[in-house]
Design a protein around this motif. Structure first.
Motif, PDB file in Angstrom:
ATOM      1  N   ASN A  78      13.374   3.439   6.489  1.00  0.00           N
ATOM      2  CA  ASN A  78      12.678   3.152   5.238  1.00  0.00           C
ATOM      3  C   ASN A  78      13.548   2.221   4.399  1.00  0.00           C
ATOM      4  O   ASN A  78      14.585   2.629   3.875  1.00  0.00           O
ATOM      5  N   PRO A  79      13.178   0.945   4.256  1.00  0.00           N
ATOM      6  CA  PRO A  79      14.034   0.008   3.503  1.00  0.00           C
ATOM      7  C   PRO A  79      14.089   0.280   2.013  1.00  0.00           C
ATOM      8  O   PRO A  79      14.886  -0.358   1.316  1.00  0.00           O
ATOM      9  N   THR A  80      13.269   1.213   1.488  1.00  0.00           N
ATOM     10  CA  THR A  80      13.314   1.513   0.057  1.00  0.00           C
ATOM     11  C   THR A  80      14.207   2.701  -0.259  1.00  0.00           C
ATOM     12  O   THR A  80      14.250   3.140  -1.414  1.00  0.00           O
ATOM     13  N   GLU A  81      14.933   3.227   0.735  1.00  0.00           N
ATOM     14  CA  GLU A  81      15.846   4.341   0.473  1.00  0.00           C
ATOM     15  C   GLU A  81      16.935   3.908  -0.508  1.00  0.00           C
ATOM     16  O   GLU A  81      17.339   2.737  -0.518  1.00  0.00           O
ATOM     17  N   PRO A  82      17.444   4.836  -1.325  1.00  0.00           N
ATOM     18  CA  PRO A  82      18.497   4.471  -2.293  1.00  0.00           C
ATOM     19  C   PRO A  82      19.729   3.863  -1.645  1.00  0.00           C
ATOM     20  O   PRO A  82      20.404   3.023  -2.258  1.00  0.00           O
ATOM     21  N   THR A  83      20.040   4.258  -0.410  1.00  0.00           N
ATOM     22  CA  THR A  83      21.218   3.693   0.264  1.00  0.00           C
ATOM     23  C   THR A  83      21.095   2.187   0.414  1.00  0.00           C
ATOM     24  O   THR A  83      22.067   1.447   0.234  1.00  0.00           O
ATOM     25  N   PHE A  84      19.888   1.699   0.730  1.00  0.00           N
ATOM     26  CA  PHE A  84      19.685   0.258   0.927  1.00  0.00           C
ATOM     27  C   PHE A  84      19.542  -0.500  -0.378  1.00  0.00           C
ATOM     28  O   PHE A  84      19.652  -1.731  -0.394  1.00  0.00           O
ATOM     29  N   LEU A  92       0.859  -1.183   0.000  1.00  0.00           N
ATOM     30  CA  LEU A  92       0.000   0.000   0.000  1.00  0.00           C
ATOM     31  C   LEU A  92       0.892   1.228   0.000  1.00  0.00           C
ATOM     32  O   LEU A  92       1.331   1.706   1.055  1.00  0.00           O
ATOM     33  N   SER A  93       1.191   1.727  -1.193  1.00  0.00           N
ATOM     34  CA  SER A  93       2.100   2.857  -1.360  1.00  0.00           C
ATOM     35  C   SER A  93       1.716   3.617  -2.609  1.00  0.00           C
ATOM     36  O   SER A  93       1.236   3.024  -3.587  1.00  0.00           O
ATOM     37  N   LYS A  94       1.934   4.938  -2.585  1.00  0.00           N
ATOM     38  CA  LYS A  94       1.640   5.742  -3.773  1.00  0.00           C
ATOM     39  C   LYS A  94       2.589   5.413  -4.915  1.00  0.00           C
ATOM     40  O   LYS A  94       2.231   5.544  -6.084  1.00  0.00           O
ATOM     41  N   ASP A  95       3.814   5.022  -4.595  1.00  0.00           N
ATOM     42  CA  ASP A  95       4.813   4.719  -5.613  1.00  0.00           C
ATOM     43  C   ASP A  95       5.207   3.253  -5.541  1.00  0.00           C
ATOM     44  O   ASP A  95       6.389   2.906  -5.601  1.00  0.00           O
ATOM     45  N   ALA A  96       4.234   2.376  -5.405  1.00  0.00           N
ATOM     46  CA  ALA A  96       4.536   0.961  -5.216  1.00  0.00           C
ATOM     47  C   ALA A  96       5.281   0.369  -6.404  1.00  0.00           C
ATOM     48  O   ALA A  96       6.217  -0.416  -6.240  1.00  0.00           O
ATOM     49  N   THR A  97       4.897   0.748  -7.621  1.00  0.00           N
ATOM     50  CA  THR A  97       5.484   0.132  -8.814  1.00  0.00           C
ATOM     51  C   THR A  97       6.930   0.559  -9.035  1.00  0.00           C
ATOM     52  O   THR A  97       7.654  -0.093  -9.790  1.00  0.00           O
ATOM     53  N   THR A  98       7.387   1.632  -8.406  1.00  0.00           N
ATOM     54  CA  THR A  98       8.772   2.067  -8.563  1.00  0.00           C
ATOM     55  C   THR A  98       9.614   1.731  -7.336  1.00  0.00           C
ATOM     56  O   THR A  98      10.735   1.243  -7.450  1.00  0.00           O
ATOM     57  N   ARG A  99       9.081   1.954  -6.149  1.00  0.00           N
ATOM     58  CA  ARG A  99       9.869   1.778  -4.932  1.00  0.00           C
ATOM     59  C   ARG A  99      10.001   0.318  -4.526  1.00  0.00           C
ATOM     60  O   ARG A  99      10.978  -0.068  -3.888  1.00  0.00           O
ATOM     61  N   PHE A 100       9.016  -0.514  -4.865  1.00  0.00           N
ATOM     62  CA  PHE A 100       9.039  -1.915  -4.444  1.00  0.00           C
ATOM     63  C   PHE A 100       9.142  -2.875  -5.625  1.00  0.00           C
ATOM     64  O   PHE A 100       8.910  -4.067  -5.465  1.00  0.00           O
ATOM     65  N   ALA A 101       9.493  -2.376  -6.803  1.00  0.00           N
ATOM     66  CA  ALA A 101       9.487  -3.216  -8.001  1.00  0.00           C
ATOM     67  C   ALA A 101      10.491  -4.354  -7.901  1.00  0.00           C
ATOM     68  O   ALA A 101      10.255  -5.443  -8.443  1.00  0.00           O
ATOM     69  N   THR A 102      11.627  -4.132  -7.227  1.00  0.00           N
ATOM     70  CA  THR A 102      12.670  -5.163  -7.169  1.00  0.00           C
ATOM     71  C   THR A 102      12.395  -6.227  -6.113  1.00  0.00           C
ATOM     72  O   THR A 102      13.093  -7.239  -6.072  1.00  0.00           O
ATOM     73  N   TRP A 103      11.406  -6.033  -5.258  1.00  0.00           N
ATOM     74  CA  TRP A 103      11.182  -6.984  -4.169  1.00  0.00           C
ATOM     75  C   TRP A 103      10.740  -8.347  -4.679  1.00  0.00           C
ATOM     76  O   TRP A 103      11.001  -9.357  -4.039  1.00  0.00           O
ATOM     77  N   ASN A 104      10.058  -8.393  -5.816  1.00  0.00           N
ATOM     78  CA  ASN A 104       9.623  -9.680  -6.359  1.00  0.00           C
ATOM     79  C   ASN A 104      10.798 -10.564  -6.740  1.00  0.00           C
ATOM     80  O   ASN A 104      10.653 -11.782  -6.833  1.00  0.00           O
ATOM     81  N   ARG A 105      11.975  -9.955  -6.979  1.00  0.00           N
ATOM     82  CA  ARG A 105      13.141 -10.718  -7.407  1.00  0.00           C
ATOM     83  C   ARG A 105      14.073 -11.056  -6.253  1.00  0.00           C
ATOM     84  O   ARG A 105      15.126 -11.662  -6.466  1.00  0.00           O
ATOM     85  N   MET A 106      13.718 -10.682  -5.044  1.00  0.00           N
ATOM     86  CA  MET A 106      14.573 -10.969  -3.903  1.00  0.00           C
ATOM     87  C   MET A 106      14.633 -12.469  -3.628  1.00  0.00           C
ATOM     88  O   MET A 106      13.683 -13.215  -3.877  1.00  0.00           O
ATOM     89  N   ALA A 107      15.775 -12.889  -3.065  1.00  0.00           N
ATOM     90  CA  ALA A 107      15.907 -14.294  -2.665  1.00  0.00           C
ATOM     91  C   ALA A 107      14.933 -14.644  -1.557  1.00  0.00           C
ATOM     92  O   ALA A 107      14.572 -15.810  -1.399  1.00  0.00           O
TER      93      ALA A 107
END
Length: 859
Positions: free
Chosen positions: A397-403, A177-192
């Motif tokens: 925030n785990p979606t920060e660019p640093t992480f 549930l995020s306004k920018d879900a498709t950009t900020r969480f897009a890589t989570w589907n590929r996580m181990a």
């Protein structure tokens, strides 16, 4: 003069009337512009008008624009044996329409019954409308037909092919549930963290089929197709809330989320700089939040983030290839001395002048905390149990660019956010060489989600103190206690097919099957024994062949009459068998019902499961409706005794306007079974108050809880459980626990006539799943001397009997720590020994030369 004055007054009156008429006419003309405008448009632009008429003539009477399966925008994933919400975008072009939205018949497993899913369809001309209904598919086809039709019509007015994609039984959904879900969480589907370690990474089909979680990324959060029906949330394991205001969800969606949380949902609130958590104490989740922001923001640099990076090392990707250089470390330590599951920790390096900001939290009383790492004064998260589920508030925030460039984020997401166990190592005791391939198992659906409904998830083997059948070749429970990898219970072996997931609607599950047997036993109807059937067949053959021929030959001296006697003998035997097997129950129609009411402490909402039978001496057509509860769901209950080629009947489930199971056909002198579920609201919560010897159980509901037994679960060994008989707890009353410690329950419950409630309650009391989230639970089991209200059977029955078993989860233990071995089953190298340091140096050097996707060594 008199005449002139009279004439003047007449003219003035006439002028007044004419002016009034003109004013009214002008007003009416201003309000009726359509006809004149249409005439003017026809005269000035006849081609445009002609084109518009042709377009309207070419349109079909109905238009289907799209279909959706909640919560997906586009992908129509459906999980077999789970209720889903199907929505269709429809428009009527010619006229207002009142009809039905109905599906093609769906065969139900274990029965000779097909079900049609249906709801009302009221459409206004030229206006698009979403029509939603709840459906359950035992088998998911690639396409499924639904239609618009008039009531009672045989032919549909407009069909629509709904495309469907089956979701694997073990998989669970993670909703963002995020306004920018498709950009900020897009890589989570590929996580181990989302995929089993044993899955082939170069095979997209295997990844899609075997993955643990599907991350749902709504494209438009304002138009998110999230169902407001709480019993369609059974496929969700986690919801990640990223700064949205509470009113993003409707009232119905908010209630569904709270119900989902109490039955095992896991809600994670993203924190960090600029996040107000959006869910304050005044919001719908306010009473359940584990903490509140202090208003303090802390800037974290590389040094402050070092404990976090060391706590969550990156997972091992791929395998180390065989090399002759390994000959120098053949004498490497076994098992726990060899790191094959995690790499060395990687520092977190923020960009210059762009530190990571941590939003400090103040834990609420009773909340648990997760440190940022060993030696750090800061918190990573605070969390608390909500019923069986949990709410976790992150300080970063785990979606920060640093992480995004930190490989340890994968491990942190798995252990802290998902709280998913590590994949089991099947050959943990055999890691004797540095190049030995690690054999990883796959987790079952029960390891991926905390969501449970007792009436669906109680399984054989969970009432023996924690025994769970294991895969061939895996370690036993005793061996697992001494192994470096903890026992995960029902994990899957790579060679075995997937096991069922959680909250499956299956009639052969433990409690539905037990309720079916008890209902059939209490009905008084007995299926003729095999001896009776064999005796009848033998007697029929004797009469119809030799005896019939002998009588016609020697008594009547007409052998040909034997052919005409055969139908008479068959008819006589049919009447005789019917009379011999008939059993006079003393009534024409009856119903028995066994209910299970599952409640969580301090929460007035309850999940109600109904298992019922209907008997009729003649053929009947029954409707079971739930006029006061729009969350009700019902289907026929399979007997498991279907015969190939048996005639099938069709029943109907209506989702709207009144939930109802209609056209349930009862054959003469037979028993028909059905099951139903709903969320209901009690007058108050059933809770436990106090600590130690001062504890008491408070019954805030309207129910009289009889023969209540308190069960304090102290571990997986049932002999260590503390069970106390509390007796009867009146509505609004309370019982002190310490004062009744010596009481014993009766050997046999006095529940009156009807199904054997005692046998049902024994199973409810003894069923418990040995999982870490269930540790420290306190529960109450009791019964109510009636079935729960709200169900209407039409036509009315002569006799109704019902009892309700009550299961209350009074209190759950704290959430399991992400630092436990269940979530961090690492095989670490002992850096303190000279051999270990030498091996560590060599392995690090080899890793630097090995591509990330290296293949395992060939034997």
């Amino acid at each position: 003069m008199e005449c002139e004055r009279s004439s003047d007054r007449g003219w003035r009156m006439s002028g007044l009337v004419v002016g009034l008429v003109l004013a009214i006419a002008g007003s009416a003309a201003a309000q009726l512009p359509t006809q004149e405008e249409d005439r003017l448009r026809i005269l000035t632009d006849p081609e445009a008008v002609k084109k518009k008429i042709e377009e309207k003539r070419d349109k079909p009477p109905f238009e289907f624009f799209k279909s959706q399966i909640a919560p997906f925008d586009i992908l129509p994933y459906v999980k077999a044996n789970h209720w889903s919400t199907l929505s269709l975008d429809v428009r009527a072009n010619n006229e207002d329409y009142e009809g039905l939205l109905r599906s093609d018949p769906v065969p139900l497993e274990g029965t000779a019954i097909d079900v049609v899913y249906r709801r009302d369809a009221r459409l206004l001309k030229d206006q698009r409308r979403w029509l939603s209904e709840q459906v359950l598919l035992p088998n998911v086809p690639k396409e499924w037909t639904v239609s618009i039709a008039r009531p009672g019509s045989l032919r549909a007015d407009a069909p629509w092919q709904v495309p469907l994609t089956e979701m694997s039984p073990h998989q669970a959904l993670v909703l963002i549930l995020s306004k920018d879900a498709t950009t900020r969480f897009a890589t989570w589907n590929r996580m181990a963290a989302m995929i089993p370690s044993a899955t082939e990474r170069d095979n997209p089909q295997s990844i899609d089929r075997e993955r643990y979680y599907r991350v749902v990324l709504p494209a438009e959060i304002e138009k998110m197709p999230l169902s407001s029906h709480p019993l369609t949330w059974t496929t969700f394991s986690h919801v990640i809330w990223d700064g949205l205001p509470p009113d993003t969800l409707t009232i119905g969606q908010q209630q569904a989320m709270i119900d989902w949380l109490h039955w095992g949902g896991q809600l994670i609130l993203i924190g960090g700089a600029g996040h107000s958590y959006a869910l304050d104490k005044e919001g719908f989740l306010g009473p359940y939040l584990p903490g509140e922001p202090t208003g303090e923001t802390v800037a974290l640099g590389e040094a402050e983030l070092d404990p976090l990076s060391k706590t969550y090392p990156p997972p091992t990707v791929g395998f180390l290839p065989f090399s002759e250089d390994y000959a120098t470390i053949q004498r490497a330590a076994r098992g726990p001395d060899l790191n094959r599951t995690y790499q060395r920790s990687v520092p977190i390096r923020p960009a210059d002048k762009k530190p990571v900001y941590l939003a400090a939290l103040r834990p609420a009383p009773g909340a648990s905390t997760i440190s940022l790492g060993e030696g750090s004064p800061h918190l990573l998260a605070v969390e608390r149990r909500v019923g069986r589920g949990r709410i976790t508030m992150l300080t970063i925030n785990p979606t920060e660019p640093t992480f995004a460039h930190w490989p340890g984020l994968d491990t942190m997401v798995r252990r802290v956010i998902l709280r998913r166990p590590d994949d089991p190592i099947l050959n943990a005791g055999q890691l004797i060489n540095a190049y030995t391939e690690v054999q990883r198992g796959r987790l079952a659906g029960r390891n991926l989600s905390w969501y449970r409904i007792t009436s669906r998830d109680a399984r054989v083997g969970e009432d023996t103190g924690g025994h769970v059948p294991q895969a061939p070749g895996t370690a036993s429970r005793e061996e697992a206690k001494t192994s470096a990898v903890p026992n995960l219970g029902p994990f899957r072996d790579p060679s075995r097919p997937y096991e069922p997931g959680v909250a499956d609607w299956r009639d052969n599950s433990r409690l539905p099957a037990l309720a079916r047997d008890l209902l059939e036993e209490s009905s008084g109807i007995r299926i003729p024994s095999s001896g009776f059937v064999l005796r009848v067949i033998f007697a029929y053959l004797i009469v119809v062949v030799p005896l019939n021929w002998l009588v016609c030959r020697f008594v009547f001296n007409r052998r040909e009459w034997a052919w005409f006697v055969v139908p008479v003998v068959a008819f006589a035997f049919a009447i005789g068998v019917q009379r011999g097997a008939a059993y006079d129950l003393g009534f024409d129609s009856a119903s028995d019902e066994l209910d299970l009411l599952e409640v969580h402490g301090d929460y007035p909402r309850a999940h109600l499961s109904r298992f019922a039978s209907i008997y009729s001496s003649g053929r009947g057509d029954y409707t079971i409706s739930y006029p006061d509860n729009n969350t009700a769901l019902a289907l026929p209950l399979g007997t498991g005794r279907t015969i190939a080629g048996e005639d099938r009947t069709v029943t109907t489930w209506d989702s709207s306007p009144v939930p109802a199971l209609s056209n349930l056909i009862i054959q003469p002198r037979t028993l028909s079974l059905f099951r139903a579920e709903e969320m209901t609201t009690l007058a108050g919560a059933i809770r436990i108050e106090g600590e130690g010897t001062a504890r008491k159980v408070v019954n805030g509901s309207e129910l009289e809880l009889r023969d209540a037994i308190l069960i304090d679960i102290n571990g997986t060994d049932r002999a260590a459980w503390d069970e106390r008989y509390l007796g009867t707890i009146a509505p609004g009353g309370s019982v002190e626990i310490g004062a009744v410690g010596g009481s014993k329950p009766p050997e046999k419950l006095d529940a009156g006539d009807g199904p054997d409630l005692d046998a049902f309650l024994r199973v409810v009391r003894s069923t418990w799943e040995p999982s870490p989230e269930n540790a420290g639970e306190i529960r109450l089991v009791a019964w109510v001397a009636r079935s729960m209200p709200g169900q209407v059977i039409d036509p009315p029955l002569d006799r109704l009997r019902g009892r309700t078993a009550v299961l209350v989860h009074l209190r759950s233990g704290p959430p399991p720590s992400p630092d436990s071995k269940l979530y961090f089953a690492s095989e670490t190298i002992n850096d303190q020994s000279p051999e270990g340091r030498s091996m560590r140096t060599m392995m690090d050097a080899l890793r630097a030369q090995v591509p990330p996707q290296a293949s395992p060594p060939k034997k």
